[in-house]
Write a protein that holds these residues in place. Structure first.
Motif, PDB file in Angstrom:
ATOM      1  N   ALA A   4      -4.658 -15.700   1.611  1.00 55.93           N
ATOM      2  CA  ALA A   4      -3.362 -15.418   2.241  1.00 55.93           C
ATOM      3  C   ALA A   4      -2.880 -16.606   3.060  1.00 55.93           C
ATOM      4  O   ALA A   4      -1.720 -16.995   2.979  1.00 55.93           O
ATOM      5  CB  ALA A   4      -3.470 -14.174   3.109  1.00 55.93           C
ATOM      6  N   TRP A 123      -2.501   1.620  11.523  1.00 52.24           N
ATOM      7  CA  TRP A 123      -1.316   1.836  10.689  1.00 52.24           C
ATOM      8  C   TRP A 123      -0.035   1.652  11.504  1.00 52.24           C
ATOM      9  O   TRP A 123       0.885   0.936  11.108  1.00 52.24           O
ATOM     10  CB  TRP A 123      -1.345   3.242  10.068  1.00 52.24           C
ATOM     11  N   ASP A 127       2.745  -1.203  11.114  1.00 53.73           N
ATOM     12  CA  ASP A 127       4.070  -0.696  10.789  1.00 53.73           C
ATOM     13  C   ASP A 127       5.131  -1.296  11.704  1.00 53.73           C
ATOM     14  O   ASP A 127       6.183  -1.721  11.250  1.00 53.73           O
ATOM     15  CB  ASP A 127       4.055   0.835  10.961  1.00 53.73           C
ATOM     16  N   GLU A 138       7.427  -8.288   3.636  1.00 54.18           N
ATOM     17  CA  GLU A 138       6.767  -7.572   2.556  1.00 54.18           C
ATOM     18  C   GLU A 138       5.359  -7.075   2.935  1.00 54.18           C
ATOM     19  O   GLU A 138       4.375  -7.679   2.571  1.00 54.18           O
ATOM     20  CB  GLU A 138       6.655  -8.518   1.361  1.00 54.18           C
ATOM     21  N   ASP A 140       1.915  -5.956   3.051  1.00 57.60           N
ATOM     22  CA  ASP A 140       1.035  -6.044   1.900  1.00 57.60           C
ATOM     23  C   ASP A 140       0.680  -4.690   1.303  1.00 57.60           C
ATOM     24  O   ASP A 140       0.048  -3.838   1.934  1.00 57.60           O
ATOM     25  CB  ASP A 140      -0.237  -6.787   2.279  1.00 57.60           C
ATOM     26  N   ILE A 141       1.080  -4.534   0.065  1.00 56.81           N
ATOM     27  CA  ILE A 141       0.980  -3.236  -0.594  1.00 56.81           C
ATOM     28  C   ILE A 141      -0.464  -2.780  -0.808  1.00 56.81           C
ATOM     29  O   ILE A 141      -0.796  -1.616  -0.615  1.00 56.81           O
ATOM     30  CB  ILE A 141       1.780  -3.285  -1.924  1.00 56.81           C
ATOM     31  N   GLY A 142      -1.322  -3.708  -1.173  1.00 55.71           N
ATOM     32  CA  GLY A 142      -2.726  -3.370  -1.410  1.00 55.71           C
ATOM     33  C   GLY A 142      -3.418  -2.938  -0.136  1.00 55.71           C
ATOM     34  O   GLY A 142      -4.046  -1.869  -0.085  1.00 55.71           O
ATOM     35  N   SER A 143      -3.268  -3.719   0.903  1.00 54.88           N
ATOM     36  CA  SER A 143      -3.978  -3.389   2.139  1.00 54.88           C
ATOM     37  C   SER A 143      -3.417  -2.122   2.784  1.00 54.88           C
ATOM     38  O   SER A 143      -4.162  -1.353   3.388  1.00 54.88           O
ATOM     39  CB  SER A 143      -3.951  -4.564   3.114  1.00 54.88           C
ATOM     40  N   THR A 145      -2.232   0.389   1.095  1.00 62.06           N
ATOM     41  CA  THR A 145      -2.779   1.477   0.277  1.00 62.06           C
ATOM     42  C   THR A 145      -4.199   1.816   0.737  1.00 62.06           C
ATOM     43  O   THR A 145      -4.552   2.983   0.909  1.00 62.06           O
ATOM     44  CB  THR A 145      -2.796   1.068  -1.211  1.00 62.06           C
ATOM     45  N   VAL A 146      -4.977   0.779   0.953  1.00 60.77           N
ATOM     46  CA  VAL A 146      -6.352   0.966   1.410  1.00 60.77           C
ATOM     47  C   VAL A 146      -6.381   1.691   2.758  1.00 60.77           C
ATOM     48  O   VAL A 146      -7.168   2.610   2.971  1.00 60.77           O
ATOM     49  CB  VAL A 146      -7.056  -0.408   1.516  1.00 60.77           C
TER      50      VAL A 146
END
Lengths: 182, 182
Positions: A4, A123, A127, A138, A140-143, A145-146
């Motif tokens: 990153a 979270w 947020d 953006e 991070d979508i992966g992190s 989700t985790v």
DNA sequence: TTAGTCATGTAATTGGTTACATGATTCG
DNA sequence: CGAATCATGTAACCAATTACATGACTAA
């Protein structure tokens, strides 16, 4: 983590503690030696980034390092290990102290409940921090989700053990029959 | 494990592999030395139980050992560690290979699905074996609860990641927005 | 000024796996 | 007769934690 952006060992540790800790922990005693190993393998490159007299070395991925990361992420996940003392105690309750079973389940529920709260705090922090930078940030979508998984799984688990505690209480109090069995 | 009845190291390993493995694994290299340590600490006592020329040592708890077990189970569970490579990869997908995220989630789902199947097989085996001995057999309530947790948690996790994979697919294909966010 | 955080690192130890070595017994 | 299983054990290795040591900078 260096994919990153470049980071120091200290930053890596912080990042782990504030996000990945719940599914993959690491200590300084592991991070600093590992960074050295990776550097001598040519996968990362360290650069001095001290501020005044306070020393600081940030590492970045080399081209080889980036390739290795891509290769690693391309492989099917394999490791899935858990050490869960609550489950272990519940497992043995029957032969060591039968009437403690319900209590153990309740304690195990509490552990998951606390974890859910901690993860929710992360979270909320992410947020708030993630938004102001606009659409470019953006989140991070992966992190994310985790993190969502961590929260929801912890809550599910807490509820499960709370229910199990009730069942166990009823079972150990009166008859030996097991409600909800099969 | 010796609290329930005397066992050999081999039997302990078997028992772990057929039930506790999913939340607390152990290897021979750990079991045999540990039994020796426990014996010299006076917590277990080994006795030769060879059948003919095939050697066999079964260990049983001493009074001290039983006391130690009771003390241990009385303590609040503490250890809860996980190493989950699937989550780790998903966590980094954004910075290493964004479009692999959905695939990773799907693979992670598959891992949990397989685990659920394995645990169900254990459940069925115990269920069949446990009954014929009549009401005296009393299928161990704690260990059955743990097993049920393993099955249901694995199934829940598989479903969660399957759903997450779908969300990620949609998110990485078109816009960057994250459905179900917050 | 002092507590907290930034920052790096090592030594000792723990906890555990993997691989190897050995040999008996059982079952198809 | 050969494969699987029963049975025990160790040596080499690896991964990781804990505790310790050091020191600079910052904010109350």
């Amino acid at each position: 983590m260096l994919a990153a952006r470049p980071r120091s060992g200290y930053e890596i540790k912080q990042l782990i503690d504030s996000s990945a800790r719940f599914f993959w922990a690491a200590s300084y005693g592991q991070i600093y030696p590992e960074l050295k190993k990776l550097e001598s393998a040519g996968l990362v490159a360290g650069a001095d980034s001290s501020q005044g007299a306070r020393q600081r070395t940030t590492f970045k991925l080399t081209a080889d390092g980036r390739r290795a990361a891509r290769e690693w992420i391309g492989q099917r996940p394999d490791v899935l290990e858990t050490r869960d003392e609550g489950l272990l105690k519940l497992f043995f309750a029957g032969s060591i102290d039968r009437k403690r079973a319900a209590e153990i389940a309740r304690e195990r529920a509490a552990i998951s409940r606390e974890k859910a709260i901690q993860l929710r705090a992360i979270w909320d922090a992410v947020d708030v921090a993630g938004q102001p930078e606009g659409p470019a940030a953006e989140p991070d979508i992966g992190s994310m989700t985790v993190l969502r998984y961590g929260i929801e799984a912890s809550e599910w688990t807490a509820a499960w053990f709370e229910r199990a505690a009730e069942d166990l209480e009823r079972a150990t109090a009166g008859t030996v029959s097991f409600p909800g069995g099969r």
